[in-house]
Scaffold this motif. Structure first.
Motif: not given
Length: 198
Positions: A5-10, A14-24
């Protein structure tokens, strides 16, 4: 044969890293905007101080520069303080004759005729005001300009141009205002015929 099965989504990481980068990034943008908003009034204060200095400098430069007070009978013909009928004017002659025009004349004319208005460049030497005022009879502080002050210094500057010392006057108008606003404008006024030194 197995199917994978291939993983779909994040993933959560990855979500936490994205939130940290956007917050900075957002924090950086907001800090820049905060500095911009705090100093957004500075250009207005600076521009107002320059306008006040330009106005006062122009007022002074439009005054005559003569050896005698402009009310003196010989004001248009005198080529030295000795040629004045009674009222010498100027950087050196005033001191020699013991005349202090700042006490005899004012930038503001009393509606009852109590004061004579400044009528010569030299009259403004040492002039200062706290709270920028109009030149009307009431000399009231103009709206919004109470936090500004202006000072005028006039010095003989003829030597800088190869002339006699009193043949050119340097006019320095300094205006201070709210915050660290400090503007100095300099202008020159030259003596010319028929009142040139002869």
């Amino acid at each position: 044969m197995s199917t994978r099965a291939f993983q779909v989504g994040i993933s959560l990481i990855e979500l936490v890293i994205f939130i940290v980068i956007v917050s900075v990034g957002v924090a950086g943008i907001l800090s820049v905007m905060n500095v911009t908003v705090l100093h957004s009034a500075d250009p207005i204060i600076q521009k107002q101080a320059v306008s006040i200095a330009e106005s006062l400098l122009e007022e002074i430069e439009l005054q005559p520069i003569t050896w005698c007070d402009p009310n003196d009978d010989n004001a248009t013909t005198a080529t030295s303080a000795a040629g004045c009928a009674a009222m010498p004017e100027g950087m050196g002659p005033e001191a020699a004759f013991g005349v202090n025009q700042l006490h005899a004349e004012s930038r503001y004319q009393d509606i009852n005729g109590g004061d004579s208005p400044f009528d010569n460049v030299n009259d403004y030497n040492g002039f200062s005001m706290v709270g920028i005022r109009g030149i009307d009879a009431n000399a009231t502080v103009l709206p919004g300009l109470g936090a500004y002050s202006a000072n005028v210094a006039i010095t003989a500057a003829g030597a800088a141009f190869g002339l006699a010392a009193d043949d050119a006057l340097r006019i320095d108008v300094r205006v201070t205002g709210p915050g660290n606003t400090d503007i100095t404008l300099t202008g020159y006024r030259f003596r010319y015929a028929p009142n040139a030194a002869g």
